[in-house]
Design a protein around this motif. Structure first.
Motif, PDB file in Angstrom:
ATOM      1  N   ALA A   1       0.842  -1.196   0.000  1.00 56.50           N
ATOM      2  CA  ALA A   1       0.000   0.000   0.000  1.00 56.50           C
ATOM      3  C   ALA A   1       0.882   1.251   0.000  1.00 56.50           C
ATOM      4  N   THR A   2       0.412   2.311  -0.614  1.00 48.87           N
ATOM      5  CA  THR A   2       1.144   3.576  -0.590  1.00 48.87           C
ATOM      6  C   THR A   2       1.419   3.993   0.845  1.00 48.87           C
ATOM      7  N   GLY A   3       2.591   4.528   1.060  1.00 55.51           N
ATOM      8  CA  GLY A   3       3.036   4.914   2.392  1.00 55.51           C
ATOM      9  C   GLY A   3       4.548   4.992   2.308  1.00 55.51           C
ATOM     10  N   CYS A   4       5.202   5.309   3.426  1.00 55.66           N
ATOM     11  CA  CYS A   4       6.665   5.435   3.387  1.00 55.66           C
ATOM     12  C   CYS A   4       7.338   4.236   2.731  1.00 55.66           C
TER      13      CYS A   4
ATOM     14  N   ALA B   1      -2.559   1.270  -4.523  1.00 57.43           N
ATOM     15  CA  ALA B   1      -2.987   2.570  -4.024  1.00 57.43           C
ATOM     16  C   ALA B   1      -3.009   2.512  -2.496  1.00 57.43           C
ATOM     17  N   PHE B   2      -3.326   3.610  -1.886  1.00 61.55           N
ATOM     18  CA  PHE B   2      -3.285   3.713  -0.427  1.00 61.55           C
ATOM     19  C   PHE B   2      -4.241   2.718   0.235  1.00 61.55           C
ATOM     20  N   GLU B   3      -5.369   2.482  -0.415  1.00 68.15           N
ATOM     21  CA  GLU B   3      -6.466   1.786   0.256  1.00 68.15           C
ATOM     22  C   GLU B   3      -6.665   0.322  -0.119  1.00 68.15           C
ATOM     23  N   ASN B   4      -5.875  -0.203  -1.054  1.00 67.67           N
ATOM     24  CA  ASN B   4      -6.284  -1.513  -1.560  1.00 67.67           C
ATOM     25  C   ASN B   4      -5.195  -2.572  -1.649  1.00 67.67           C
TER      26      ASN B   4
ATOM     27  N   GLY C   1       1.210  -2.855   4.580  1.00 71.61           N
ATOM     28  CA  GLY C   1       0.603  -1.530   4.645  1.00 71.61           C
ATOM     29  C   GLY C   1       1.039  -0.827   5.916  1.00 71.61           C
ATOM     30  N   GLY C   2       1.090   0.488   5.885  1.00 71.26           N
ATOM     31  CA  GLY C   2       1.322   1.265   7.107  1.00 71.26           C
ATOM     32  C   GLY C   2       0.037   1.276   7.927  1.00 71.26           C
ATOM     33  N   ASP C   3       0.060   1.904   9.087  1.00 70.03           N
ATOM     34  CA  ASP C   3      -1.153   1.867   9.914  1.00 70.03           C
ATOM     35  C   ASP C   3      -2.273   2.711   9.316  1.00 70.03           C
ATOM     36  N   GLY C   4      -1.943   3.812   8.661  1.00 72.58           N
ATOM     37  CA  GLY C   4      -2.990   4.589   7.990  1.00 72.58           C
ATOM     38  C   GLY C   4      -3.646   3.746   6.906  1.00 72.58           C
TER      39      GLY C   4
ATOM     40  N   ASP D   1      -7.145   2.419   8.823  1.00 74.06           N
ATOM     41  CA  ASP D   1      -8.117   3.413   8.374  1.00 74.06           C
ATOM     42  C   ASP D   1      -8.574   3.149   6.935  1.00 74.06           C
ATOM     43  N   ILE D   2      -7.839   3.718   5.988  1.00 74.31           N
ATOM     44  CA  ILE D   2      -8.366   3.734   4.614  1.00 74.31           C
ATOM     45  C   ILE D   2      -8.386   2.357   3.954  1.00 74.31           C
ATOM     46  N   GLY D   3      -7.470   1.448   4.354  1.00 70.15           N
ATOM     47  CA  GLY D   3      -7.450   0.123   3.725  1.00 70.15           C
ATOM     48  C   GLY D   3      -8.231  -0.916   4.502  1.00 70.15           C
TER      49      GLY D   3
ATOM     50  N   CYS E   1       0.814  -5.257   8.794  1.00 73.88           N
ATOM     51  CA  CYS E   1       0.815  -3.812   9.022  1.00 73.88           C
ATOM     52  C   CYS E   1       2.074  -3.462   9.785  1.00 73.88           C
ATOM     53  N   TYR E   2       2.945  -2.647   9.159  1.00 76.55           N
ATOM     54  CA  TYR E   2       4.090  -2.107   9.931  1.00 76.55           C
ATOM     55  C   TYR E   2       3.539  -0.831  10.565  1.00 76.55           C
ATOM     56  N   ASP E   3       3.471  -0.848  11.874  1.00 73.85           N
ATOM     57  CA  ASP E   3       2.679   0.156  12.592  1.00 73.85           C
ATOM     58  C   ASP E   3       3.598   1.209  13.218  1.00 73.85           C
TER      59      ASP E   3
ATOM     60  N   ALA F   1       1.064   6.597  12.830  1.00 79.24           N
ATOM     61  CA  ALA F   1       0.563   7.828  12.191  1.00 79.24           C
ATOM     62  C   ALA F   1       0.786   7.738  10.680  1.00 79.24           C
ATOM     63  N   TYR F   2       0.218   8.693   9.957  1.00 76.16           N
ATOM     64  CA  TYR F   2       0.463   8.798   8.512  1.00 76.16           C
ATOM     65  C   TYR F   2       1.788   9.546   8.375  1.00 76.16           C
ATOM     66  N   MET F   3       2.886   8.798   8.351  1.00 77.87           N
ATOM     67  CA  MET F   3       4.193   9.446   8.418  1.00 77.87           C
ATOM     68  C   MET F   3       4.605  10.063   7.077  1.00 77.87           C
TER      69      MET F   3
HETATM   70  C1  LIG Z   1      -6.527   7.965  -1.521  1.00 73.87           C
HETATM   71  C2  LIG Z   1      -5.278   8.593  -1.098  1.00 73.87           C
HETATM   72  N1  LIG Z   1      -5.295   9.587  -0.177  1.00 73.87           N
HETATM   73  C3  LIG Z   1      -4.166  10.173   0.235  1.00 73.87           C
HETATM   74  C4  LIG Z   1      -2.952   9.772  -0.276  1.00 73.87           C
HETATM   75  C5  LIG Z   1      -1.693  10.461   0.169  1.00 73.87           C
HETATM   76  N2  LIG Z   1      -0.874   9.593   1.019  1.00 73.87           N
HETATM   77  C6  LIG Z   1       0.206   8.932   0.549  1.00 73.87           C
HETATM   78  S1  LIG Z   1       1.026   8.079   1.718  1.00 73.87           S
HETATM   79  C7  LIG Z   1      -0.039   8.620   2.906  1.00 73.87           C
HETATM   80  C8  LIG Z   1       0.164   8.254   4.349  1.00 73.87           C
HETATM   81  C9  LIG Z   1       0.514   6.822   4.602  1.00 73.87           C
HETATM   82  O1  LIG Z   1       0.406   6.568   5.965  1.00 73.87           O
HETATM   83  P1  LIG Z   1       0.574   5.107   6.565  1.00 73.87           P
HETATM   84  O2  LIG Z   1      -0.298   4.156   5.853  1.00 73.87           O
HETATM   85  O3  LIG Z   1       0.399   5.197   8.034  1.00 73.87           O
HETATM   86  O4  LIG Z   1       2.084   4.701   6.212  1.00 73.87           O
HETATM   87  P2  LIG Z   1       3.435   5.463   6.626  1.00 73.87           P
HETATM   88  O5  LIG Z   1       3.663   6.538   5.613  1.00 73.87           O
HETATM   89  O6  LIG Z   1       3.261   5.967   8.013  1.00 73.87           O
HETATM   90  O7  LIG Z   1       4.483   4.416   6.535  1.00 73.87           O
HETATM   91  C10 LIG Z   1      -1.027   9.452   2.364  1.00 73.87           C
HETATM   92  C11 LIG Z   1      -2.076  10.122   3.154  1.00 73.87           C
HETATM   93  C12 LIG Z   1      -2.950   8.735  -1.246  1.00 73.87           C
HETATM   94  N3  LIG Z   1      -1.810   8.277  -1.776  1.00 73.87           N
HETATM   95  N4  LIG Z   1      -4.119   8.177  -1.638  1.00 73.87           N
END
Ligand SMILES: Cc1ncc(C[n+]2csc(CCOP(=O)(O)OP(=O)(O)O)c2C)c(N)n1
Ligand code: SF4
Ligand code: SF4
Lengths: 97, 318
Positions: free
Chosen positions: B54-57, B78-81, B112-115, B119-121, B139-141, B144-146
């Motif tokens: 999932a999108t994230g760091c 994508a972030f959610e799927n 996936g990250g915790d966000g 939350d979204i996923g 989930c690597y927790d 926060a949405y880092m």
């Molecule tokens: C639908 C959607 N909303 C917002 C974003 C922007 N976005 C990219 S990464 C991210 C935060 C990710 O947070 P987390 O899942 O906690 O992982 P971390 O970055 O902390 O490792 C956001 C909000 C996106 N890519 N897609």
């Protein structure tokens, strides 16, 4: 590392050369550098398993030093190193000194 | 520590003979806990594995086109799927296997990250677990949405200062306690659900092996300190993951087909929560005069959760 031009880029967002980030040098991020003091090393390999950057080198099941091309100098290895009789086998030293 | 696998315990010495499947040269921050988690997960697996991320760091910093740090097949999501992507890949695998086009026994993991998870996923994750895909969601927790600058998630601990629950004169950081996703996953009656921490690499790797060997979907929550968001040093990610466990903020436990096991019980050595939060700048305001109630409340939350986990083990344990 050499940047690819548009003709060399793989198509459709694929990357076929798995692990090619290895060519990217994150070592330049470092402001502190880990130094290995072999005589204090007990070969516990904690540095190796905890390094976030795959930058502790091993050979024949033994820690052999650092991959300074990638090591970012975070210091996790030095903190986790138990050393011998309280003497650390990894110390962090400021770069350029 | 109670584990039930009959395999020989892994040793670091023998593990060094395996190839690292996450290369150096990725752009996670210096000292980030997440790549250590990923390295340990990948080192635990013997079969070919396919990852969805999932999108994230972790996702953006390990794969900057046209370069990737992954030495295994890996798919951006994508972030959610991420869970839906992994479900699709696993379903395709089963179809190809049925047709005889793939003979190998393969494994599937979503990160996936915790966000992206709590939350979204969450909907995609819940669906994948309910449908019973043969996959492991991790989930690597980091709480926060880092990647987008430290916004609160439902995994953010009580009291933490984030950019969307900033500690100031109006509110003293996050007012809610975190959602307990591992228990929510266990309530999906999955084959395997567990919490792990990278400081205890053996427990973490044993859990990955168990999760992938189990008959059905599996979930793991792994604490992954983030020095940017936690406002800590670059060298203390392992130390802080250890303290998270020793204070019982992040208990190590597993739920195998409905059987609850606590893998580490500090008994009378349980550390006060202040030992974990004191080194973290995101909790600095908790130590300011007038906020004593927050330290008390935090300790109370941890104690209550820990006691209720022990009750679950007492009722549904071996
Ligand atoms: C639908 C959607 N909303 C917002 C974003 C922007 N976005 C990219 S990464 C991210 C935060 C990710 O947070 P987390 O899942 O906690 O992982 P971390 O970055 O902390 O490792 C956001 C909000 C996106 N890519 N897609
Ligand atoms: S300083 Fe950090 S990146 Fe460098 S070898 Fe040690 S743990 Fe790895
Ligand atoms: S912001 Fe945090 S989670 Fe993201 S790469 Fe940096 S240390 Fe890791």
């Amino acid at each position: 590392m050499k940047q690819m031009n548009w003709k060399e880029l793989p198509h459709a967002g694929t990357i076929l050369d798995a692990g090619n980030a290895d060519g990217y040098e994150t070592g330049s991020w470092r402001s502190f550098k880990p130094r290995w003091i072999e005589e204090n090393c007990i070969q516990c390999l904690f540095c190796w398993i905890y390094c976030p950057d795959t930058s502790v080198t091993v050979k024949d099941e033994k820690m052999t030093g650092f991959d300074y091309k990638h090591c970012k100098g975070c210091g996790v290895c030095a903190v986790e190193c138990p050393g011998k009789k309280g003497n650390k086998a990894i110390v962090m030293e400021e770069e350029g000194k | 520590m109670s584990t039930t696998t009959k395999e020989k315990p892994v040793t670091l010495k023998t593990l060094t003979n395996k190839q690292d499947l996450l290369s150096g040269g990725h752009r996670m921050c210096a000292g980030c806990g997440a790549p250590t988690v990923v390295r340990q997960v990948l080192l635990a697996i013997d079969e070919p594995v396919v990852i969805s991320n999932a999108t994230g760091c972790l996702e953006v910093s390990t794969c900057l086109f046209p370069y990737t740090a992954w030495r295994v097949p890996w798919m951006h999501s994508a972030f959610e799927n991420a869970a839906a992507t992994a479900s699709g890949i696993e379903t395709m695998y089963r179809a190809l296997r049925k047709k005889g086009k793939i003979k190998k026994n393969m494994k599937f993991i979503a990160f996936g990250g915790d966000g992206g998870t709590y939350d979204i996923g969450f909907q995609a994750l819940s669906g994948a677990m309910e449908r019973g895909h043969q996959l492991l969601y991790i989930c690597y927790d980091n709480g926060a949405y880092m990647n987008t600058g430290i916004q609160r998630s439902s995994a953010t601990p009580f009291g933490a200062n984030t950019t969307t629950c900033p500690a100031g004169s109006k509110i003293p950081g996050k007012l809610q306690k975190r959602k307990d996703l591992t228990r929510i996953m266990a309530a999906h009656n999955v084959a395997y659900a567990a919490q792990a921490s990278p400081h205890n690499w053996r427990d973490l790797m044993t859990k990955v092996k168990k999760a992938l060997a189990s008959d059905g979907p599996a979930y793991m929550g792994i604490v992954a300190p983030c020095n940017r968001g936690w406002r800590t040093q670059t060298d203390d990610s392992i130390l802080l993951s250890r303290l998270a466990v020793e204070t019982c903020y992040w208990p190590l436990y597993e739920v195998e087909n409905g059987t609850w096991t606590i893998n580490y019980d500090p008994k009378d050595k349980k550390k006060p929560i202040t030992e974990w939060i004191k080194p973290q700048g995101r909790f600095k305001h908790l130590f300011a005069p007038g906020n004593e109630w927050m330290l008390e409340k935090f300790q109370q939350i941890v104690d209550e959760d820990w006691e209720s986990l022990k009750k679950l083990q007492g009722t549904f344990g071996r």
